[in-house]
Scaffold this motif. Structure first.
Motif, PDB file in Angstrom:
ATOM      1  N   ILE A  84     -12.197 -34.879   8.555  1.00 45.16           N
ATOM      2  CA  ILE A  84     -13.061 -35.798   7.807  1.00 45.16           C
ATOM      3  C   ILE A  84     -14.521 -35.614   8.194  1.00 45.16           C
ATOM      4  O   ILE A  84     -14.835 -35.124   9.283  1.00 45.16           O
ATOM      5  CB  ILE A  84     -12.661 -37.286   8.012  1.00 45.16           C
ATOM      6  N   ASP A  85     -15.396 -35.983   7.277  1.00 44.25           N
ATOM      7  CA  ASP A  85     -16.831 -36.046   7.565  1.00 44.25           C
ATOM      8  C   ASP A  85     -17.358 -37.378   7.043  1.00 44.25           C
ATOM      9  O   ASP A  85     -16.572 -38.263   6.687  1.00 44.25           O
ATOM     10  CB  ASP A  85     -17.565 -34.846   6.951  1.00 44.25           C
ATOM     11  N   GLY A  86     -18.674 -37.521   6.976  1.00 40.91           N
ATOM     12  CA  GLY A  86     -19.258 -38.801   6.566  1.00 40.91           C
ATOM     13  C   GLY A  86     -18.935 -39.193   5.140  1.00 40.91           C
ATOM     14  O   GLY A  86     -19.005 -40.375   4.791  1.00 40.91           O
ATOM     15  N   ILE A  87     -18.584 -38.206   4.288  1.00 40.38           N
ATOM     16  CA  ILE A  87     -18.240 -38.520   2.897  1.00 40.38           C
ATOM     17  C   ILE A  87     -16.848 -39.124   2.817  1.00 40.38           C
ATOM     18  O   ILE A  87     -16.620 -40.153   2.190  1.00 40.38           O
ATOM     19  CB  ILE A  87     -18.336 -37.249   2.016  1.00 40.38           C
ATOM     20  N   SER A  88     -15.894 -38.473   3.474  1.00 46.41           N
ATOM     21  CA  SER A  88     -14.492 -38.897   3.321  1.00 46.41           C
ATOM     22  C   SER A  88     -14.094 -40.057   4.235  1.00 46.41           C
ATOM     23  O   SER A  88     -13.106 -40.741   3.965  1.00 46.41           O
ATOM     24  CB  SER A  88     -13.552 -37.715   3.562  1.00 46.41           C
ATOM     25  N   LEU A  89     -14.854 -40.297   5.302  1.00 46.04           N
ATOM     26  CA  LEU A  89     -14.496 -41.344   6.280  1.00 46.04           C
ATOM     27  C   LEU A  89     -14.252 -42.697   5.618  1.00 46.04           C
ATOM     28  O   LEU A  89     -13.206 -43.326   5.797  1.00 46.04           O
ATOM     29  CB  LEU A  89     -15.605 -41.460   7.338  1.00 46.04           C
ATOM     30  N   PHE A  90     -15.221 -43.149   4.812  1.00 47.61           N
ATOM     31  CA  PHE A  90     -15.120 -44.500   4.239  1.00 47.61           C
ATOM     32  C   PHE A  90     -14.093 -44.587   3.113  1.00 47.61           C
ATOM     33  O   PHE A  90     -13.562 -45.661   2.841  1.00 47.61           O
ATOM     34  CB  PHE A  90     -16.488 -44.984   3.767  1.00 47.61           C
ATOM     35  N   PHE A  91     -13.804 -43.453   2.457  1.00 48.36           N
ATOM     36  CA  PHE A  91     -12.762 -43.481   1.432  1.00 48.36           C
ATOM     37  C   PHE A  91     -11.378 -43.621   2.059  1.00 48.36           C
ATOM     38  O   PHE A  91     -10.496 -44.274   1.495  1.00 48.36           O
ATOM     39  CB  PHE A  91     -12.840 -42.231   0.553  1.00 48.36           C
ATOM     40  N   VAL A  92     -11.201 -43.019   3.232  1.00 44.18           N
ATOM     41  CA  VAL A  92      -9.943 -43.189   3.968  1.00 44.18           C
ATOM     42  C   VAL A  92      -9.793 -44.657   4.386  1.00 44.18           C
ATOM     43  O   VAL A  92      -8.727 -45.266   4.224  1.00 44.18           O
ATOM     44  CB  VAL A  92      -9.899 -42.263   5.201  1.00 44.18           C
ATOM     45  N   ILE A  93     -10.883 -45.250   4.901  1.00 45.23           N
ATOM     46  CA  ILE A  93     -10.840 -46.656   5.332  1.00 45.23           C
ATOM     47  C   ILE A  93     -10.600 -47.574   4.128  1.00 45.23           C
ATOM     48  O   ILE A  93      -9.826 -48.535   4.209  1.00 45.23           O
ATOM     49  CB  ILE A  93     -12.144 -47.040   6.070  1.00 45.23           C
ATOM     50  N   LEU A  94     -11.246 -47.276   2.990  1.00 45.52           N
ATOM     51  CA  LEU A  94     -11.044 -48.084   1.766  1.00 45.52           C
ATOM     52  C   LEU A  94      -9.582 -48.034   1.320  1.00 45.52           C
ATOM     53  O   LEU A  94      -9.012 -49.066   0.933  1.00 45.52           O
ATOM     54  CB  LEU A  94     -11.964 -47.565   0.653  1.00 45.52           C
ATOM     55  N   THR A  95      -8.971 -46.852   1.412  1.00 50.99           N
ATOM     56  CA  THR A  95      -7.551 -46.707   1.033  1.00 50.99           C
ATOM     57  C   THR A  95      -6.659 -47.547   1.932  1.00 50.99           C
ATOM     58  O   THR A  95      -5.787 -48.285   1.456  1.00 50.99           O
ATOM     59  CB  THR A  95      -7.131 -45.220   1.125  1.00 50.99           C
ATOM     60  N   THR A  96      -6.878 -47.451   3.238  1.00 42.69           N
ATOM     61  CA  THR A  96      -6.024 -48.198   4.179  1.00 42.69           C
ATOM     62  C   THR A  96      -6.313 -49.696   4.136  1.00 42.69           C
ATOM     63  O   THR A  96      -5.454 -50.502   4.498  1.00 42.69           O
ATOM     64  CB  THR A  96      -6.221 -47.682   5.620  1.00 42.69           C
ATOM     65  N   PHE A  97      -7.510 -50.078   3.673  1.00 45.72           N
ATOM     66  CA  PHE A  97      -7.870 -51.493   3.539  1.00 45.72           C
ATOM     67  C   PHE A  97      -7.186 -52.129   2.333  1.00 45.72           C
ATOM     68  O   PHE A  97      -6.698 -53.268   2.387  1.00 45.72           O
ATOM     69  CB  PHE A  97      -9.392 -51.627   3.419  1.00 45.72           C
ATOM     70  N   LEU A  98      -7.140 -51.387   1.209  1.00 40.18           N
ATOM     71  CA  LEU A  98      -6.596 -51.958  -0.025  1.00 40.18           C
ATOM     72  C   LEU A  98      -5.069 -51.998  -0.041  1.00 40.18           C
ATOM     73  O   LEU A  98      -4.485 -52.841  -0.720  1.00 40.18           O
ATOM     74  CB  LEU A  98      -7.099 -51.168  -1.238  1.00 40.18           C
ATOM     75  N   THR A  99      -4.414 -51.102   0.715  1.00 37.96           N
ATOM     76  CA  THR A  99      -2.940 -51.065   0.673  1.00 37.96           C
ATOM     77  C   THR A  99      -2.295 -52.361   1.173  1.00 37.96           C
ATOM     78  O   THR A  99      -1.406 -52.899   0.513  1.00 37.96           O
ATOM     79  CB  THR A  99      -2.412 -49.838   1.439  1.00 37.96           C
ATOM     80  N   PRO A 100      -2.683 -52.906   2.357  1.00 42.58           N
ATOM     81  CA  PRO A 100      -2.082 -54.190   2.755  1.00 42.58           C
ATOM     82  C   PRO A 100      -2.352 -55.319   1.765  1.00 42.58           C
ATOM     83  O   PRO A 100      -1.505 -56.198   1.568  1.00 42.58           O
ATOM     84  CB  PRO A 100      -2.719 -54.501   4.120  1.00 42.58           C
ATOM     85  N   ILE A 101      -3.529 -55.278   1.101  1.00 38.72           N
ATOM     86  CA  ILE A 101      -3.845 -56.282   0.071  1.00 38.72           C
ATOM     87  C   ILE A 101      -2.834 -56.171  -1.078  1.00 38.72           C
ATOM     88  O   ILE A 101      -2.299 -57.181  -1.558  1.00 38.72           O
ATOM     89  CB  ILE A 101      -5.280 -56.074  -0.476  1.00 38.72           C
ATOM     90  N   CYS A 102      -2.565 -54.931  -1.511  1.00 45.18           N
ATOM     91  CA  CYS A 102      -1.611 -54.713  -2.615  1.00 45.18           C
ATOM     92  C   CYS A 102      -0.221 -55.209  -2.243  1.00 45.18           C
ATOM     93  O   CYS A 102       0.490 -55.782  -3.076  1.00 45.18           O
ATOM     94  CB  CYS A 102      -1.547 -53.223  -2.962  1.00 45.18           C
ATOM     95  N   ILE A 103       0.173 -54.997  -0.990  1.00 46.90           N
ATOM     96  CA  ILE A 103       1.497 -55.439  -0.538  1.00 46.90           C
ATOM     97  C   ILE A 103       1.561 -56.970  -0.494  1.00 46.90           C
ATOM     98  O   ILE A 103       2.549 -57.578  -0.908  1.00 46.90           O
ATOM     99  CB  ILE A 103       1.829 -54.802   0.822  1.00 46.90           C
ATOM    100  N   LEU A 104       0.487 -57.600  -0.044  1.00 43.38           N
ATOM    101  CA  LEU A 104       0.426 -59.072  -0.030  1.00 43.38           C
ATOM    102  C   LEU A 104       0.504 -59.639  -1.446  1.00 43.38           C
ATOM    103  O   LEU A 104       1.177 -60.645  -1.683  1.00 43.38           O
ATOM    104  CB  LEU A 104      -0.881 -59.532   0.631  1.00 43.38           C
ATOM    105  N   VAL A 105      -0.198 -58.983  -2.369  1.00 42.25           N
ATOM    106  CA  VAL A 105      -0.217 -59.460  -3.763  1.00 42.25           C
ATOM    107  C   VAL A 105       1.180 -59.381  -4.375  1.00 42.25           C
ATOM    108  O   VAL A 105       1.624 -60.303  -5.066  1.00 42.25           O
ATOM    109  CB  VAL A 105      -1.221 -58.617  -4.599  1.00 42.25           C
TER     110      VAL A 105
END
Length: 437
Positions: A43-64
């Protein structure tokens, strides 16, 4: 499990070194012997936050989906975990063929999520439309990757970034990659699949679709098309500008006349993502930084708006705007949260979208003032459809003929919205943390 994955992804942010442009946390595994194609990730500075965004939204989807999904619950969870795995792999891939494999693999769990847990009878048609549109575009990218492999003997991104192609070959390869990425953005006229897919998908499916899948196209432009084919990128920049400006104005005007809550947010997503392409193809630091920030912001704001629509749909089983009205007196907590994300969607200063759109306009103005002026119309039209929607749903006359029973957001739903509110305010007030990586 999904929360552990999210916390683990934060560890990469903590350990990330901002003072180097090299790829970090690199791993190489031999994949295809005798072909020089390896499972190469980092990863570099471009992909870092997209990885975090993916892992952030998945638990939300499971809760929903925890209470709203009644059938095949185990399979629903499996589909989201597989989707998360593929998305993380897409953002970490440093090999063209590995990127293509995971880029296409994401279609499978999303096709199942839309087709099985969708909300209406047209869900099968929407799932096929989503699958075929994106698969057809990606076929050209596969041919381009094979051509690159037979010309250079490798699909390693770091080697290809230092490889020079002739201008004619760059143009042909750029077109092939564009055919794939433009469908994912989506750009006009290949945007038809998106409103259909959003309307038919379950709430959690719309969150993943808007929050992450739409970023795959713009991420592909930024990671592959622009650095690998610089001369072709310059050649096609006016073409991208034209398509993006048309998309911003056309889809914004289309949004105003929609009657389905999900379609309104889906069409506004097309306008925002075409704002991103304008910033990206400005080819200066302000435009590119702004486009990355707007992608992250859109991942939070658009996802939260789909969650708002999902909260209404769970209660009343309709998404048609005319049936709603007067929610400010019956659902005050929902109305307040919906107002916050409506203001964020129209890029109010102090929210994350404003920072991204401002930097994009600064970058675009340096390249072409006419394009920047026309793109700025998108902000005016965005305010028009956002406020128009909010006014019709929250204010106006209460309609007891259509909807008899109201209940405000419960504790679980408020907790789901809290991290989105924190993220939007954090990026809007103190964006330096996200810009320095």
């Amino acid at each position: 499990t999904s929360l552990i994955t999210f916390l683990y992804s934060l560890f990469f942010w903590i350990r990330f070194e901002n003072d180097t442009a090299k790829f970090q946390f690199v791993e190489t595994i031999r994949w295809l012997p005798y072909s020089n194609i390896n499972f190469y990730i980092g990863i570099d500075g471009i992909s870092l936050f997209f990885v975090i965004l993916t892992t952030f939204l998945t638990p939300i989807c499971i809760l929903v989906g925890f209470y709203s999904v009644k059938s095949y619950k185990k399979e629903y969870m499996i589909a989201f975990f597989i989707c998360e795995s593929f998305l993380i792999a897409v953002f970490c891939s440093l090999d063209l063929l590995i990127f293509y494999v995971f880029f296409e693999s994401v279609l499978i769990p999303m096709f199942i999520i839309i087709g099985v847990w969708g909300s209406r009878q047209r869900k099968i048609k929407a799932a096929y439309q989503f699958f075929l549109y994106t698969l057809m575009g990606s076929l050209f990218m596969l041919l381009a990757i094979l051509f690159i492999f037979f010309q250079t003997g490798t699909t390693d991104l770091q080697i290809l970034l230092t490889t020079e192609f002739s201008e004619r070959r760059q143009i042909l390869l750029w077109i092939a990659f564009f055919a794939s990425f433009s469908v994912k953005v989506p750009m006009v006229p290949v945007h038809i699949w998106l409103p259909e897919a959003h309307v038919e998908a379950p709430t959690a499916g719309s969150v993943i679709l808007a929050g992450i899948l739409l970023k795959l196209g713009t991420y592909g432009f930024l990671r592959f098309s622009i650095p690998m084919f610089p001369e072709a990128t310059l050649y096609f920049t006016p073409f991208i500008y034209t398509l993006s400006v048309i998309a911003i104005i056309y889809t914004s005007l289309t949004t105003i006349r929609q009657i389905d809550l999900k379609k309104i947010i889906a069409y506004s997503s097309v306008a925002h993502m075409n704002f991103v392409t304008i910033g990206m193809f400005s080819l200066n630091i302000q435009g590119i930084e702004g486009s990355i920030l707007l992608m992250l912001s859109h991942g939070l704001v658009s996802s939260a708006l789909f969650l708002c629509v999902g909260a209404l749909y769970d209660r009343h089983k309709t998404r048609i705007v005319k049936y709603y009205g007067g929610l400010v007196s019956t659902m005050p907590i929902f109305s307040t949260i919906f107002l916050f994300f409506t203001l964020a969607n129209m890029s109010l200063p102090g929210t994350s979208s404003f920072i991204g759109e401002f930097l994009i306009l600064v970058g675009a103005f340096q390249r072409n003032s006419l394009v920047a002026t026309l793109a700025a119309l998108g902000m005016i039209l965005g305010a028009a459809y956002s406020l128009w929607l909010y006014n019709r749903v929250v204010f106006g006359n209460f309609k007891p003929n259509f909807i008899l029973k109201f209940s405000d957001l419960n504790r679980r739903e408020v907790l789901i919205f809290l991290p989105f509110i924190v993220g939007v305010l954090w990026m809007g007030v103190y964006p330096e943390v996200f810009l320095e990586c």
